[in-house]
Motif scaffolding. Structure first.
Motif, PDB file in Angstrom:
ATOM      1  N   ALA A   9       0.841  -1.203   0.000  1.00 62.29           N
ATOM      2  CA  ALA A   9       0.000   0.000   0.000  1.00 62.29           C
ATOM      3  C   ALA A   9       0.876   1.253   0.000  1.00 62.29           C
ATOM      4  CB  ALA A   9      -0.908  -0.001   1.220  1.00 62.29           C
ATOM      5  N   TYR A  52     -10.763  11.927  -8.760  1.00 61.31           N
ATOM      6  CA  TYR A  52      -9.698  12.737  -8.156  1.00 61.31           C
ATOM      7  C   TYR A  52     -10.308  13.960  -7.509  1.00 61.31           C
ATOM      8  CZ  TYR A  52      -5.977  10.246 -10.649  1.00 61.31           C
ATOM      9  OH  TYR A  52      -5.099   9.311 -11.099  1.00 61.31           O
ATOM     10  N   CYS A  90       0.643  14.766   9.483  1.00 62.67           N
ATOM     11  CA  CYS A  90      -0.469  15.609   9.023  1.00 62.67           C
ATOM     12  C   CYS A  90      -1.448  14.755   8.223  1.00 62.67           C
ATOM     13  CB  CYS A  90       0.041  16.770   8.161  1.00 62.67           C
ATOM     14  SG  CYS A  90      -1.329  17.827   7.571  1.00 62.67           S
ATOM     15  N   ARG A  92      -7.324   4.108   2.778  1.00 61.03           N
ATOM     16  CA  ARG A  92      -6.004   3.607   2.352  1.00 61.03           C
ATOM     17  C   ARG A  92      -6.264   2.549   1.290  1.00 61.03           C
ATOM     18  NH1 ARG A  92      -1.840   6.948   4.190  1.00 61.03           N
ATOM     19  NH2 ARG A  92      -2.957   8.109   5.756  1.00 61.03           N
ATOM     20  N   VAL A  93      -5.394   2.516   0.294  1.00 62.99           N
ATOM     21  CA  VAL A  93      -5.658   1.682  -0.881  1.00 62.99           C
ATOM     22  C   VAL A  93      -4.485   0.737  -1.150  1.00 62.99           C
ATOM     23  CG1 VAL A  93      -6.497   1.793  -3.275  1.00 62.99           C
ATOM     24  CG2 VAL A  93      -6.754   3.792  -1.802  1.00 62.99           C
TER      25      VAL A  93
HETATM   26  C1  B12 Z   1       4.951   9.268  -2.837  1.00 61.04           C
HETATM   27  C2  B12 Z   1       3.670   9.431  -2.044  1.00 61.04           C
HETATM   28  C3  B12 Z   1       3.460  10.650  -1.410  1.00 61.04           C
HETATM   29  C4  B12 Z   1       4.346  11.869  -1.667  1.00 61.04           C
HETATM   30  C5  B12 Z   1       3.952  12.504  -2.998  1.00 61.04           C
HETATM   31  C6  B12 Z   1       2.417  12.594  -3.165  1.00 61.04           C
HETATM   32  C7  B12 Z   1       1.957  12.773  -4.576  1.00 61.04           C
HETATM   33  N1  B12 Z   1       0.903  13.571  -4.704  1.00 61.04           N
HETATM   34  O1  B12 Z   1       2.490  12.174  -5.513  1.00 61.04           O
HETATM   35  C8  B12 Z   1       4.044  12.755  -0.421  1.00 61.04           C
HETATM   36  C9  B12 Z   1       5.109  12.443   0.600  1.00 61.04           C
HETATM   37  C10 B12 Z   1       4.030  14.267  -0.643  1.00 61.04           C
HETATM   38  C11 B12 Z   1       2.695  12.183   0.020  1.00 61.04           C
HETATM   39  C12 B12 Z   1       1.791  12.854   0.823  1.00 61.04           C
HETATM   40  C13 B12 Z   1       0.569  12.330   1.214  1.00 61.04           C
HETATM   41  N2  B12 Z   1       0.115  11.085   1.046  1.00 61.04           N
HETATM   42 CO1  B12 Z   1       0.980   9.794  -0.077  1.00 61.04          CO
HETATM   43  N3  B12 Z   1       1.676   8.480  -1.168  1.00 61.04           N
HETATM   44  C14 B12 Z   1       2.726   8.381  -1.944  1.00 61.04           C
HETATM   45  C15 B12 Z   1       2.780   7.005  -2.606  1.00 61.04           C
HETATM   46  C16 B12 Z   1       3.719   6.129  -1.788  1.00 61.04           C
HETATM   47  C17 B12 Z   1       3.181   6.988  -4.077  1.00 61.04           C
HETATM   48  C18 B12 Z   1       2.420   7.990  -4.975  1.00 61.04           C
HETATM   49  C19 B12 Z   1       3.021   8.056  -6.340  1.00 61.04           C
HETATM   50  O2  B12 Z   1       3.429   7.057  -6.906  1.00 61.04           O
HETATM   51  N4  B12 Z   1       3.119   9.300  -6.871  1.00 61.04           N
HETATM   52  C20 B12 Z   1       3.761   9.570  -8.123  1.00 61.04           C
HETATM   53  C21 B12 Z   1       2.815   9.901  -9.285  1.00 61.04           C
HETATM   54  C22 B12 Z   1       2.040   8.687  -9.780  1.00 61.04           C
HETATM   55  O3  B12 Z   1       1.899  10.890  -8.878  1.00 61.04           O
HETATM   56  P1  B12 Z   1       1.740  12.225  -9.712  1.00 61.04           P
HETATM   57  O4  B12 Z   1       2.942  12.424 -10.565  1.00 61.04           O
HETATM   58  O5  B12 Z   1       1.364  13.280  -8.725  1.00 61.04           O
HETATM   59  O6  B12 Z   1       0.480  11.861 -10.689  1.00 61.04           O
HETATM   60  C23 B12 Z   1      -0.853  11.894 -10.239  1.00 61.04           C
HETATM   61  C24 B12 Z   1      -1.569  13.153 -10.606  1.00 61.04           C
HETATM   62  O7  B12 Z   1      -1.153  13.594 -11.853  1.00 61.04           O
HETATM   63  C25 B12 Z   1      -3.017  12.674 -10.603  1.00 61.04           C
HETATM   64  N5  B12 Z   1      -3.899  13.127 -11.645  1.00 61.04           N
HETATM   65  C26 B12 Z   1      -3.965  12.708 -12.895  1.00 61.04           C
HETATM   66  N6  B12 Z   1      -4.982  13.276 -13.509  1.00 61.04           N
HETATM   67  C27 B12 Z   1      -5.614  14.076 -12.630  1.00 61.04           C
HETATM   68  C28 B12 Z   1      -6.710  14.867 -12.772  1.00 61.04           C
HETATM   69  C29 B12 Z   1      -7.151  15.590 -11.676  1.00 61.04           C
HETATM   70  C30 B12 Z   1      -8.356  16.454 -11.809  1.00 61.04           C
HETATM   71  C31 B12 Z   1      -6.454  15.513 -10.459  1.00 61.04           C
HETATM   72  C32 B12 Z   1      -6.890  16.286  -9.278  1.00 61.04           C
HETATM   73  C33 B12 Z   1      -5.327  14.686 -10.353  1.00 61.04           C
HETATM   74  C34 B12 Z   1      -4.924  13.965 -11.455  1.00 61.04           C
HETATM   75  O8  B12 Z   1      -2.980  11.299 -10.825  1.00 61.04           O
HETATM   76  C35 B12 Z   1      -1.660  10.852 -10.973  1.00 61.04           C
HETATM   77  C36 B12 Z   1      -1.647   9.482 -10.412  1.00 61.04           C
HETATM   78  O9  B12 Z   1      -2.736   9.199  -9.611  1.00 61.04           O
HETATM   79  C37 B12 Z   1       1.279   6.547  -2.481  1.00 61.04           C
HETATM   80  C38 B12 Z   1       1.103   5.015  -2.414  1.00 61.04           C
HETATM   81  C39 B12 Z   1       0.918   4.444  -3.804  1.00 61.04           C
HETATM   82  N7  B12 Z   1       1.632   3.403  -4.138  1.00 61.04           N
HETATM   83  O10 B12 Z   1       0.110   4.941  -4.568  1.00 61.04           O
HETATM   84  C40 B12 Z   1       0.811   7.286  -1.213  1.00 61.04           C
HETATM   85  C41 B12 Z   1      -0.631   7.814  -1.178  1.00 61.04           C
HETATM   86  C42 B12 Z   1      -0.922   8.558  -2.460  1.00 61.04           C
HETATM   87  N8  B12 Z   1      -0.577   8.767  -0.084  1.00 61.04           N
HETATM   88  C43 B12 Z   1      -1.680   8.841   0.585  1.00 61.04           C
HETATM   89  C44 B12 Z   1      -1.928   9.820   1.596  1.00 61.04           C
HETATM   90  C45 B12 Z   1      -3.202   9.635   2.379  1.00 61.04           C
HETATM   91  C46 B12 Z   1      -1.032  10.887   1.805  1.00 61.04           C
HETATM   92  C47 B12 Z   1      -1.139  12.050   2.796  1.00 61.04           C
HETATM   93  C48 B12 Z   1      -2.515  12.493   3.276  1.00 61.04           C
HETATM   94  C49 B12 Z   1      -0.222  11.830   4.029  1.00 61.04           C
HETATM   95  C50 B12 Z   1      -0.786  10.919   5.094  1.00 61.04           C
HETATM   96  N9  B12 Z   1      -1.119  11.455   6.245  1.00 61.04           N
HETATM   97  O11 B12 Z   1      -0.953   9.741   4.870  1.00 61.04           O
HETATM   98  C51 B12 Z   1      -0.436  13.160   1.969  1.00 61.04           C
HETATM   99  C52 B12 Z   1      -1.418  13.841   1.001  1.00 61.04           C
HETATM  100  C53 B12 Z   1      -0.771  14.781   0.058  1.00 61.04           C
HETATM  101  C54 B12 Z   1      -1.643  15.066  -1.145  1.00 61.04           C
HETATM  102  N10 B12 Z   1      -2.705  15.847  -0.973  1.00 61.04           N
HETATM  103  O12 B12 Z   1      -1.360  14.542  -2.247  1.00 61.04           O
HETATM  104  C55 B12 Z   1      -2.697   7.786   0.124  1.00 61.04           C
HETATM  105  C56 B12 Z   1      -3.859   8.403  -0.649  1.00 61.04           C
HETATM  106  C57 B12 Z   1      -5.231   7.778  -0.384  1.00 61.04           C
HETATM  107  C58 B12 Z   1      -6.281   8.463  -1.220  1.00 61.04           C
HETATM  108  N11 B12 Z   1      -7.463   8.632  -0.699  1.00 61.04           N
HETATM  109  O13 B12 Z   1      -6.048   8.840  -2.348  1.00 61.04           O
HETATM  110  C59 B12 Z   1      -1.789   6.824  -0.753  1.00 61.04           C
HETATM  111  C60 B12 Z   1      -2.453   6.206  -1.980  1.00 61.04           C
HETATM  112  C61 B12 Z   1      -1.303   5.700   0.192  1.00 61.04           C
HETATM  113  C62 B12 Z   1      -2.323   4.546   0.307  1.00 61.04           C
HETATM  114  N12 B12 Z   1      -1.942   3.343  -0.076  1.00 61.04           N
HETATM  115  O14 B12 Z   1      -3.458   4.722   0.684  1.00 61.04           O
HETATM  116  N13 B12 Z   1       2.477  10.940  -0.503  1.00 61.04           N
END
Ligand code: B12
Ligand code: SF4
Ligand code: SF4
Length: 264
Positions: free
Chosen positions: A101, A132, A246, A148-149
């Motif tokens: 996860a 999203y 946070c 959590r997913v």
């Molecule tokens: C690295 C990571 C982080 C990093 C970077 C986050 C990020 N936004 O990429 C940091 C450390 C900052 C972080 C913070 C948090 N995280 Co985090 N994180 C991860 C992790 C391990 C990998 C994500 C990843 O691969 N990112 C890289 C690429 C793929 O992301 P990207 O370049 O931003 O691309 C995305 C956007 O472009 C978006 N997108 C595409 N089209 C569109 C269109 C629209 C309209 C929008 C809005 C977005 C969008 O989609 C893409 C992929 O989904 C995942 C677990 C997992 N394996 O998924 C958890 C995960 C995303 N985290 C999670 C959470 C909850 C958090 C936090 C709240 C911290 C906490 N207390 O747990 C914060 C929230 C910050 C926020 N608002 O995004 C959860 C989210 C659950 C959910 N409901 O979505 C996850 C999925 C963990 C889990 N297994 O549940 N995280």
């Protein structure tokens, strides 16, 4: 047994194993992760996506340890659901791999722990859980962003679920307003550095600072660190495996029919 019947059986197992939501995505509909999926399991055909809900009361609590404790168990819950489902699929002759996860993650450059093998937000959207949000997270119909997913990659050919028809995010911007460091700009835009500095306050970055200080001979600063709460907190992080400080953009997302913000 038809494919639809087998799919239903797999979903029932995931729910019995503790998932609150389960959906199926065909591996070809996660084409952004094709390379990773092939590396995980070369003949993969489907991804079973599971989600477990947080206690909203716990992640809205002003006492951070309550939110951390709930997070440890919610991760445990979703990982158990993924593992149990993988074991069931294998007992039916379909190779299956439960994918983390969050950790362990690839810590080598260029990913440096900032990219999962499968992005679970994307997988959740494709599995039809919701859409999203302005916070960049998956917003589910049932529980808002407070989930959590995780999931399972398998060779079983399971029919995919439809995308959610509606936009689940109501664009109230509470998530953006709640962020204590202004890391969110809406439309999913996030300053990862600003967020990471807060959520990993006494996690890896603190540990790195400690090692750097020793390497550079900054002993006065070291004494401060050794005597402060940060070191003791970091020890707890290592003991529990949880390091978030946070939860605001998850906790303040009211797109949850079960527990709107007004009842917090
Ligand atoms: C690295 C990571 C982080 C990093 C970077 C986050 C990020 N936004 O990429 C940091 C450390 C900052 C972080 C913070 C948090 N995280 Co985090 N994180 C991860 C992790 C391990 C990998 C994500 C990843 O691969 N990112 C890289 C690429 C793929 O992301 P990207 O370049 O931003 O691309 C995305 C956007 O472009 C978006 N997108 C595409 N089209 C569109 C269109 C629209 C309209 C929008 C809005 C977005 C969008 O989609 C893409 C992929 O989904 C995942 C677990 C997992 N394996 O998924 C958890 C995960 C995303 N985290 C999670 C959470 C909850 C958090 C936090 C709240 C911290 C906490 N207390 O747990 C914060 C929230 C910050 C926020 N608002 O995004 C959860 C989210 C659950 C959910 N409901 O979505 C996850 C999925 C963990 C889990 N297994 O549940 N995280
Ligand atoms: S987890 Fe906290 S710091 Fe990070 S984006 Fe969400 S509200 Fe902001
Ligand atoms: S808090 Fe409001 S704007 Fe933010 S993701 Fe949830 S519903 Fe959308």
């Amino acid at each position: 047994m038809t494919r639809e019947e087998f799919k239903q059986e797999v979903k029932d197992v995931a729910l019995e194993q503790g998932a609150d939501l389960v959906g199926i995505v065909s591996a070809r509909d996660l084409s952004e992760h094709e390379e990773e999926i092939v590396r995980i399991l070369p003949s993969a055909k489907s991804v079973v996506v599971v989600a477990a809900k947080h206690s909203l009361a716990a992640i809205r609590s002003e006492t951070n340890q309550m939110a951390q404790f709930d997070t440890i168990h919610t991760y445990g819950q979703v990982e158990k659901a993924a593992h149990g489902t993988a074991r069931f699929l294998e007992s039916r002759g379909a190779p299956a791999v439960a994918v983390p996860a969050f950790i362990p993650l690839d810590m080598a450059a260029p990913k440096k722990g900032m990219r999962g093998e499968i992005c679970w937000r994307r997988a959740g959207v494709r599995a039809g859980f919701g859409s999203y949000g302005e916070n960049g997270l998956l917003v589910t119909r049932e529980f808002g962003s407070a989930v959590r997913v995780s999931g399972v990659v398998t060779t079983a050919e399971l029919p995919g679920d439809p995308l959610a028809e509606e936009d689940v995010c109501d664009h109230c911007m509470r998530c953006v307003e709640a962020c204590p460091v202004g890391a969110l700009a809406g439309e999913g835009k996030i300053n990862k550095k600003l967020c990471g500095d807060i959520i990993f306050k006494h996690g890896f970055r603190y540990f790195q600072q400690l090692i750097e200080g020793i390497a550079e001979g900054e002993y006065a600063q070291m004494r401060e660190i050794l005597e402060g709460e940060g070191l003791r907190d970091m020890w707890q992080t290592f003991m529990t495996g949880n390091y978030y400080y946070c939860f605001k953009c998850q906790a303040q997302c009211p797109a949850s029919a079960l527990y709107p913000v007004e009842n917090a």
